[in-house]
Design a protein around this motif. Structure first.
Motif, PDB file in Angstrom:
ATOM      1  N   ALA A 150      10.055   9.237 -29.692  1.00  0.00           N
ATOM      2  CA  ALA A 150       8.749   8.771 -30.163  1.00  0.00           C
ATOM      3  C   ALA A 150       8.879   7.694 -31.228  1.00  0.00           C
ATOM      4  O   ALA A 150       8.153   6.697 -31.219  1.00  0.00           O
ATOM      5  CB  ALA A 150       7.942   9.951 -30.714  1.00  0.00           C
ATOM      6  N   TYR A 253       6.337   6.914 -19.817  1.00  0.00           N
ATOM      7  CA  TYR A 253       6.275   6.827 -21.281  1.00  0.00           C
ATOM      8  C   TYR A 253       7.512   6.147 -21.865  1.00  0.00           C
ATOM      9  O   TYR A 253       7.431   5.536 -22.934  1.00  0.00           O
ATOM     10  CB  TYR A 253       6.140   8.217 -21.904  1.00  0.00           C
ATOM     11  CG  TYR A 253       5.007   9.049 -21.343  1.00  0.00           C
ATOM     12  CD1 TYR A 253       3.776   8.496 -21.039  1.00  0.00           C
ATOM     13  CD2 TYR A 253       5.176  10.418 -21.118  1.00  0.00           C
ATOM     14  CE1 TYR A 253       2.743   9.264 -20.519  1.00  0.00           C
ATOM     15  CE2 TYR A 253       4.161  11.197 -20.605  1.00  0.00           C
ATOM     16  CZ  TYR A 253       2.950  10.619 -20.301  1.00  0.00           C
ATOM     17  OH  TYR A 253       1.938  11.384 -19.784  1.00  0.00           O
ATOM     18  N   CYS A 278       4.591   5.255 -29.782  1.00  0.00           N
ATOM     19  CA  CYS A 278       5.166   6.509 -30.282  1.00  0.00           C
ATOM     20  C   CYS A 278       4.370   7.735 -29.827  1.00  0.00           C
ATOM     21  O   CYS A 278       4.901   8.853 -29.828  1.00  0.00           O
ATOM     22  CB  CYS A 278       5.196   6.509 -31.815  1.00  0.00           C
ATOM     23  SG  CYS A 278       6.201   5.230 -32.573  1.00  0.00           S
ATOM     24  N   VAL A 279       3.109   7.533 -29.484  1.00  0.00           N
ATOM     25  CA  VAL A 279       2.188   8.660 -29.318  1.00  0.00           C
ATOM     26  C   VAL A 279       2.596   9.658 -28.232  1.00  0.00           C
ATOM     27  O   VAL A 279       2.650  10.863 -28.491  1.00  0.00           O
ATOM     28  CB  VAL A 279       0.749   8.151 -29.088  1.00  0.00           C
ATOM     29  CG1 VAL A 279      -0.192   9.282 -28.671  1.00  0.00           C
ATOM     30  CG2 VAL A 279       0.227   7.486 -30.359  1.00  0.00           C
ATOM     31  N   PRO A 280       2.908   9.240 -26.979  1.00  0.00           N
ATOM     32  CA  PRO A 280       3.198  10.248 -25.956  1.00  0.00           C
ATOM     33  C   PRO A 280       4.382  11.150 -26.296  1.00  0.00           C
ATOM     34  O   PRO A 280       4.298  12.373 -26.146  1.00  0.00           O
ATOM     35  CB  PRO A 280       3.479   9.398 -24.705  1.00  0.00           C
ATOM     36  CG  PRO A 280       2.759   8.127 -24.936  1.00  0.00           C
ATOM     37  CD  PRO A 280       2.877   7.877 -26.398  1.00  0.00           C
ATOM     38  N   PHE A 283       3.485  13.524 -29.281  1.00  0.00           N
ATOM     39  CA  PHE A 283       2.658  14.638 -28.837  1.00  0.00           C
ATOM     40  C   PHE A 283       3.449  15.583 -27.924  1.00  0.00           C
ATOM     41  O   PHE A 283       3.246  16.799 -27.963  1.00  0.00           O
ATOM     42  CB  PHE A 283       1.417  14.118 -28.108  1.00  0.00           C
ATOM     43  CG  PHE A 283       0.271  13.765 -29.021  1.00  0.00           C
ATOM     44  CD1 PHE A 283       0.462  12.894 -30.079  1.00  0.00           C
ATOM     45  CD2 PHE A 283      -0.998  14.283 -28.823  1.00  0.00           C
ATOM     46  CE1 PHE A 283      -0.577  12.555 -30.933  1.00  0.00           C
ATOM     47  CE2 PHE A 283      -2.047  13.959 -29.657  1.00  0.00           C
ATOM     48  CZ  PHE A 283      -1.834  13.095 -30.725  1.00  0.00           C
ATOM     49  N   GLY A 341      -1.470  10.787 -24.878  1.00  0.00           N
ATOM     50  CA  GLY A 341      -0.664  11.649 -25.736  1.00  0.00           C
ATOM     51  C   GLY A 341      -0.928  13.125 -25.477  1.00  0.00           C
ATOM     52  O   GLY A 341       0.008  13.942 -25.447  1.00  0.00           O
TER      53      GLY A 341
END
Length: 428
Positions: A150, A253, A278-280, A283, A341
């Protein structure tokens, strides 16, 4: 008279696993952030860059079973030291590629090395952790892997960005970024080989009290590849299939997601896109640790470990498909990426259970089973990076079809989980 304290050497094993998971995903995700610069310097099209992405995926898939089987035969200590050293070398070679084919070859050998990573970590967990702690350990492992990946786009973006007025960045050429990350793996391999032993009873730091907690984990018997048992098991087939579908969506991703952000939301700056990239994985890490922490309570509530894994798989992957479907309807970058995410978070509720099932179902064949499951996953991961640009070329660069395919893949994975019974044992 007080009893001597129980040693906690298995925490050091978890530390090595966590740091390796971070290094693995940092090395793997780095190329997605560096891809625009590499394409420009090497003169590559999207489809040609897809060849490099998919070369890693196919090598990773092809060498999963040999890597896992070798861990069953000679132990994870020897295998991990060798494969980490190998992929670290080809991480460096990736940065120094001079044309398409040198890049494809470097990524293929990089994937060959990384193929032995998670099956042998899983084998080490089987040897070092009692069954009650294994899913929690897998949750922590995958949290670390996801979060390592991430923050890689942000880290690499900072390393590549030129410093200037009001800006922060090291201004490194991407070649030096790959060199730095490759050297991290070499340090890990040497440190791990010096400290680790395949079985806790052979390690001087493990007390009799900790051995009693871990229990007997030395699996005797034939370690040949159990193809007959694997192919005869519905649970094994469903583990393979769900991981294929999960990985098909997940590889978006870590390959094309930064490009998707750049083309769908053109008004954002580079660092804004790096933050959203970074989000996926961030999360996803939350989903992994939630599964690990909640499993023990859910086991009591649902009545068995097998039911917990099944329901986390069905609901998690089903919800992931739903969130990806919703993301396609949202027009603002933050809302759309937040939905993506959440899809990653829900899908990773199934991740620790899948690897935990490999440990329990596989027994002395853990390396072979986990390697075969990861192999099927990486087949999905190898197809996705190549399918994405082909679909874009056929649809006038429309990302909606690709997102719909990823959502369908999650729904199919949820169906597979309904038929998985992790109470089954291959070694009995």
């Amino acid at each position: 008279m007080t009893s001597p304290p129980t040693s906690q050497a298995r925490r050091v094993v978890l530390f090595f696993a966590v740091t390796l998971a971070i290094i693995t995903y940092v090395d793997r995700v780095c190329i997605s952030q560096a891809a625009p610069a590499m394409q420009a310097e090497l003169g590559l099209t999207k489809i040609q860059m897809g060849y490099a992405f998919t070369a890693f995926g196919w090598a990773y898939a092809l060498f999963e079973i040999p890597g896992g089987w070798l861990g069953d035969r000679i132990g994870p200590r020897k295998v991990l030291m060798r494969v980490v050293g190998m992929w670290s070398l080809f991480t460096v070679a990736t940065g120094w590629a001079w044309n398409l084919w040198s890049l494809v070859v470097s990524r293929f050998f990089f994937g060959m090395g990384e193929a032995g990573c998670f099956p042998n970590i899983t084998k080490a967990f089987t040897n070092w952790f009692p069954s009650a702690e294994r899913v929690k350990a897998q949750g922590i492992l995958w949290l670390s892997a996801r979060w390592g990946g991430a923050f890689t786009p942000l880290l690499v973006g900072w390393m590549l960005a030129s410093g200037g007025e009001g800006k922060f960045g090291l201004g490194l050429h991407y070649r030096w970024v790959f060199l730095i990350f490759g050297l991290l793996g070499v340090v890990w391999a040497l440190s791990f080989y010096r400290w680790f032993r395949d079985y806790p009873k052979n390690h001087p730091s493990v007390s009799a009290a900790e051995l009693a907690v871990i229990g007997e984990t030395l699996h005797s018997g034939d370690h040949s590849m159990p193809w007959g048992k694997l192919l005869a098991s519905r649970t094994v087939w469903m583990l393979w299939a769900q991981y294929f579908f999960m990985s098909y969506a997940w590889y978006f991703y870590i390959t094309w997601f930064p490009t998707y952000l750049k083309e769908q939301f053109t008004g954002m700056g580079d660092m804004q896109r790096a933050l959203l990239a970074c989000v996926p994985l961030f999360f996803g890490g939350i989903g992994s640790i939630l599964a690990g922490l909640l499993s023990a309570r859910l086991d009591v509530w649902l009545g068995s470990i097998a039911r917990t894994r099944r329901w986390l798989g069905v609901l998690g992957m089903g919800a992931a498909g739903l969130m990806l479907s919703i993301s396609m309807q949202l027009q603002t970058p933050v809302a759309s990426v937040l939905a993506i995410g959440l899809a990653a978070l829900f899908s990773d509720l199934a991740m620790p259970g899948a690897w935990g099932a490999c440990m329990d179902v596989g027994g002395r064949h853990t390396g072979a089973l986990s390697g075969s499951m990861n192999m099927m996953g990486q087949v999905g991961g190898a197809i996705a990076p190549m399918a994405v640009p082909l679909v874009l070329a056929a649809t006038n660069n429309n990302w909606t079809i690709n997102m719909g395919l990823f959502a369908v893949s999650y729904f199919l994975g949820a169906i597979c989980w309904a038929f998985i019974n992790s109470d089954e044992r291959l070694h009995e």
